[in-house]
Scaffold this motif. Structure first.
Motif, PDB file in Angstrom:
ATOM      1  N   MET A 102      21.381  39.163-118.925  1.00 43.81           N
ATOM      2  CA  MET A 102      21.027  37.940-119.639  1.00 43.81           C
ATOM      3  C   MET A 102      21.908  37.687-120.864  1.00 43.81           C
ATOM      4  SD  MET A 102      17.130  36.682-120.281  1.00 43.81           S
ATOM      5  CE  MET A 102      16.696  37.430-118.711  1.00 43.81           C
ATOM      6  N   ARG A 103      22.513  38.729-121.410  1.00 41.66           N
ATOM      7  CA  ARG A 103      23.417  38.545-122.544  1.00 41.66           C
ATOM      8  C   ARG A 103      24.616  37.685-122.161  1.00 41.66           C
ATOM      9  NH1 ARG A 103      21.257  43.565-122.758  1.00 41.66           N
ATOM     10  NH2 ARG A 103      20.435  44.339-124.760  1.00 41.66           N
ATOM     11  N   ASP A 104      24.901  37.613-120.855  1.00 42.70           N
ATOM     12  CA  ASP A 104      26.033  36.813-120.403  1.00 42.70           C
ATOM     13  C   ASP A 104      25.815  35.317-120.619  1.00 42.70           C
ATOM     14  OD1 ASP A 104      27.696  38.868-119.654  1.00 42.70           O
ATOM     15  OD2 ASP A 104      26.891  38.987-117.616  1.00 42.70           O
ATOM     16  N   ARG A 105      24.585  34.885-120.886  1.00 47.29           N
ATOM     17  CA  ARG A 105      24.374  33.475-121.180  1.00 47.29           C
ATOM     18  C   ARG A 105      24.974  33.086-122.521  1.00 47.29           C
ATOM     19  NH1 ARG A 105      18.276  32.744-118.671  1.00 47.29           N
ATOM     20  NH2 ARG A 105      18.971  32.680-116.499  1.00 47.29           N
ATOM     21  N   VAL A 106      25.428  34.085-123.263  1.00 50.85           N
ATOM     22  CA  VAL A 106      26.290  33.858-124.426  1.00 50.85           C
ATOM     23  C   VAL A 106      27.667  34.451-124.166  1.00 50.85           C
ATOM     24  CG1 VAL A 106      26.706  34.443-126.848  1.00 50.85           C
ATOM     25  CG2 VAL A 106      24.446  33.686-126.128  1.00 50.85           C
ATOM     26  N   PHE A 107      27.712  35.737-123.831  1.00 49.64           N
ATOM     27  CA  PHE A 107      28.995  36.420-123.668  1.00 49.64           C
ATOM     28  C   PHE A 107      29.828  35.826-122.541  1.00 49.64           C
ATOM     29  CE2 PHE A 107      27.010  40.601-125.418  1.00 49.64           C
ATOM     30  CZ  PHE A 107      27.043  40.065-126.694  1.00 49.64           C
ATOM     31  N   ILE A 136      26.198  26.716-124.261  1.00 48.86           N
ATOM     32  CA  ILE A 136      24.958  27.486-124.142  1.00 48.86           C
ATOM     33  C   ILE A 136      23.816  26.585-123.710  1.00 48.86           C
ATOM     34  CG2 ILE A 136      23.239  28.807-125.428  1.00 48.86           C
ATOM     35  CD1 ILE A 136      25.528  29.930-127.123  1.00 48.86           C
ATOM     36  N   GLU A 137      23.737  25.397-124.299  1.00 46.39           N
ATOM     37  CA  GLU A 137      22.655  24.487-123.929  1.00 46.39           C
ATOM     38  C   GLU A 137      22.826  23.971-122.499  1.00 46.39           C
ATOM     39  OE1 GLU A 137      20.052  20.769-125.607  1.00 46.39           O
ATOM     40  OE2 GLU A 137      21.571  21.711-126.864  1.00 46.39           O
ATOM     41  N   ARG A 138      24.059  23.700-122.108  1.00 43.56           N
ATOM     42  CA  ARG A 138      24.326  23.145-120.786  1.00 43.56           C
ATOM     43  C   ARG A 138      24.040  24.144-119.676  1.00 43.56           C
ATOM     44  NH1 ARG A 138      29.892  19.809-119.615  1.00 43.56           N
ATOM     45  NH2 ARG A 138      29.260  18.770-117.684  1.00 43.56           N
ATOM     46  N   PHE A 139      24.352  25.414-119.934  1.00 48.02           N
ATOM     47  CA  PHE A 139      24.249  26.433-118.883  1.00 48.02           C
ATOM     48  C   PHE A 139      23.211  27.501-119.203  1.00 48.02           C
ATOM     49  CE2 PHE A 139      28.800  25.023-118.696  1.00 48.02           C
ATOM     50  CZ  PHE A 139      28.704  24.351-117.488  1.00 48.02           C
ATOM     51  N   MET A 140      22.209  27.171-120.040  1.00 51.97           N
ATOM     52  CA  MET A 140      21.293  28.208-120.511  1.00 51.97           C
ATOM     53  C   MET A 140      20.389  28.745-119.410  1.00 51.97           C
ATOM     54  SD  MET A 140      18.612  26.040-122.841  1.00 51.97           S
ATOM     55  CE  MET A 140      17.894  24.484-122.290  1.00 51.97           C
ATOM     56  N   VAL A 142      17.212  26.782-128.366  1.00 54.45           N
ATOM     57  CA  VAL A 142      18.039  26.787-127.156  1.00 54.45           C
ATOM     58  C   VAL A 142      18.470  28.217-126.805  1.00 54.45           C
ATOM     59  CG1 VAL A 142      20.319  26.151-126.251  1.00 54.45           C
ATOM     60  CG2 VAL A 142      18.875  24.421-127.319  1.00 54.45           C
ATOM     61  N   VAL A 143      18.953  28.955-127.801  1.00 57.92           N
ATOM     62  CA  VAL A 143      19.418  30.323-127.538  1.00 57.92           C
ATOM     63  C   VAL A 143      18.242  31.211-127.151  1.00 57.92           C
ATOM     64  CG1 VAL A 143      20.712  32.271-128.460  1.00 57.92           C
ATOM     65  CG2 VAL A 143      21.325  29.961-129.159  1.00 57.92           C
ATOM     66  N   GLN A 144      17.107  31.026-127.789  1.00 63.44           N
ATOM     67  CA  GLN A 144      15.930  31.806-127.381  1.00 63.44           C
ATOM     68  C   GLN A 144      15.533  31.480-125.947  1.00 63.44           C
ATOM     69  OE1 GLN A 144      12.880  33.263-129.927  1.00 63.44           O
ATOM     70  NE2 GLN A 144      13.338  31.726-131.499  1.00 63.44           N
TER      71      GLN A 144
END
Length: 523
Positions: free
Chosen positions: A186-191, A175-179, A277-279
């Motif tokens: 935008m949910r795909d930045r996790v999913f 997540i941090e590398r590709f945030m 980071v997630v925010q």
């Protein structure tokens, strides 16, 4: 998609066609064949066509072989040939294309067992691609601008592919590398990264999930976890679940010690930065959702996963996080409001003149001036949103205490008065070169506590009462200047040393407060 990429006999990554005006472009029979299939709506037959001819038969025989460790230094092919391939519009056009900044391309490159690249009518193996990238760097006069360096180029993706079996593929690091990778949803930045992660499994919405007690992940029970893939869920709920997974289930990353309590401390130390980071990956959507709930009240769907018996994977809404930070300084002087500081020459002069009362040595004042120059330049451009984050936090459950005991103190009745959360922040000067903006109502002697590897900070006030060790109440969120050299090569070694010392403090937060503290922080 992860399931498909991992089980494919091979993946051909299509890189487009050469620029015919460059003199390097050409249309051979292979490319004409591909173009004909594409225009005819028969792209599903392209893979079969590669498998049927000689090129396809031999394609993955040279792709699947081990890449010699010296391949990145000494090309397998003659350097003049590699330079010819890398010159012109070939490699620059491929390597620096913003296409590679798209999030879903990461799986295409990182997951297949066999990978090759098709550019026009040419087929390049993974090994040849790596060697051409090296050769391109050796071409005299080649210029790569800063925008290309900042983008996720082919070279960076190939570097990630080499790490696909390592801890670099843990969800929190992905997540941090590709945030900042591009995606329409935008949910795909996790999913979109769960399929790459080697420490988490996904559960589709409406799937029966096992009963999980998040707190059982503490200590030796840490390991793999589960995340629900549901595109109807709100950003705040997804943020909370990802942070909960990192805090309660994921194994420690940094070397903060080998004992169980030291390993738990590693999770406490990282949690504020990771929440930010997630925010950042969700680009303000978490803050927007939380603000909407604060002003309008929760909608029927808000936090449903946190309270519904059908969703045991998510922690209760009042689940507490025990973060670990360090005392950056004690407030010794309170200066002008933000608007007076920005708009008044005399207020700014008085602010600078006040330093002499608390710092006397010439090199100390020199350091403060250096910090002030960078910080004032930064805050002059603050938006209303930036200023609104520097606020009182009226939360009775938040507590902080010294590290003599990792157990939280007994419940205390809040002694701090409630403040208007919209009050204008003020400049403050603290001990140990700590300075910045604090919520109105900050008092002399208040503590400023910072968190590891980010500029997140809170103001704490010693609670009234006789306790075996110092206990503090949360005043609010602060904004602090960062001393030059605070972080070296992206790592906050200053904070790491302070957290290991007597300056360390535990701060107990619920998720609502954690969100307020970690929104919009500089990472």
């Amino acid at each position: 998609m992860a399931f498909i990429f991992k089980r494919a006999a091979g993946v051909l990554s299509w890189l487009g066609t050469p620029n015919l005006d460059s003199g390097f472009g050409h249309f051979n029979d292979t490319e004409k064949d591909l173009k004909s299939l594409w225009l005819g709506g028969l792209s599903c037959k392209i893979a079969h066509r590669f498998a049927e001819n000689t090129v396809g038969t031999q394609l993955f025989s040279f792709t699947n072989g081990p890449i010699p460790p010296w391949a990145s230094r000494e090309p397998l092919y003659p350097l003049p040939l590699l330079r010819k391939l890398a010159a012109g519009d070939r490699i620059p056009r491929v390597q620096d294309n913003p296409y590679w900044s798209r999030l879903w391309v990461i799986q295409e490159v990182c997951l297949p067992g066999n990978l090759a690249f098709v550019f026009g009518g040419e087929v390049w193996s993974e090994a040849l691609m790596r060697q051409m990238l090296v050769a391109a760097d050796r071409i005299p006069g080649r210029i790569v601008d800063t925008r290309q360096q900042a983008q996720m180029t082919m070279e960076k993706l190939l570097a990630a592919r080499k790490e696909r079996f390592t801890d670099a593929m843990r969800l929190e690091l992905l997540i941090e590398r590709f945030m900042h990778s591009g995606c329409g949803e935008m949910r795909d930045r996790v999913f979109g990264l769960v399929g790459l992660a080697n420490d988490v499994d996904s559960i589709a919405m409406n799937t029966t999930r096992p009963q999980v007690d998040w707190t059982q992940g503490l200590g030796r029970g840490r390991g793999r976890g589960l995340l629900e893939i549901d595109y109807t869920r709100g950003f705040y709920d997804i943020w909370r679940d990802v942070v909960s997974y990192m805090y309660f289930r994921a194994k420690p990353l940094l070397d903060f010690g080998k004992e169980d309590e030291e390993k738990e401390d590693e999770r406490r130390i990282r949690v504020v930065r990771f929440a930010g980071v997630v925010q950042s990956a969700f680009e303000g959507k978490v803050e927007e959702a939380a603000s909407s709930v604060a002003t309008q009240g929760p909608s029927p769907a808000m936090h449903q996963s946190a309270t519904s018996p059908q969703a045991p994977m998510c922690p209760p809404q009042r689940q507490m996080i025990q973060a670990k930070g360090y005392i950056a300084g004690r407030v010794v002087h309170i200066g002008p409001t933000y608007r007076d500081f920005v708009g008044s020459y005399h207020e700014q002069e008085r602010w600078v003149a006040s330093w002499d009362t608390h710092y006397h040595a010439a090199h100390d004042l020199e350091k403060l001036r250096e910090m002030e120059e960078a910080y004032s330049t930064k805050i002059i451009n603050y938006s209303e949103t930036d200023l609104a984050r520097i606020r009182h936090i009226n939360n009775n459950s938040a507590r902080a205490w010294e590290i003599l005991d990792s157990a939280p103190p007994a419940e205390l009745r809040r002694s701090l008065p409630h403040h208007d959360e919209d009050s204008e922040p003020v400049r403050f000067l603290g001990s140990e070169f700590c300075m910045g903006l604090a919520p109105a109502g900050v008092k002399l002697g208040d503590l400023v506590v910072r968190f590891w590897n980010c500029d997140a900070a809170v103001v704490l006030r010693t609670a009234i009462g006789d306790y075996p060790y110092r206990t503090c109440e949360l005043v609010g969120r602060a904004d602090v200047a960062e001393p030059h050299g605070q972080r070296i090569a992206g790592m906050d070694n200053t904070a790491k040393d302070a957290i290991r010392s007597a300056k360390a403090m535990y701060v107990r937060l619920d998720f609502e407060t954690l969100q307020l503290i970690s929104a919009g922080i500089t990472l």
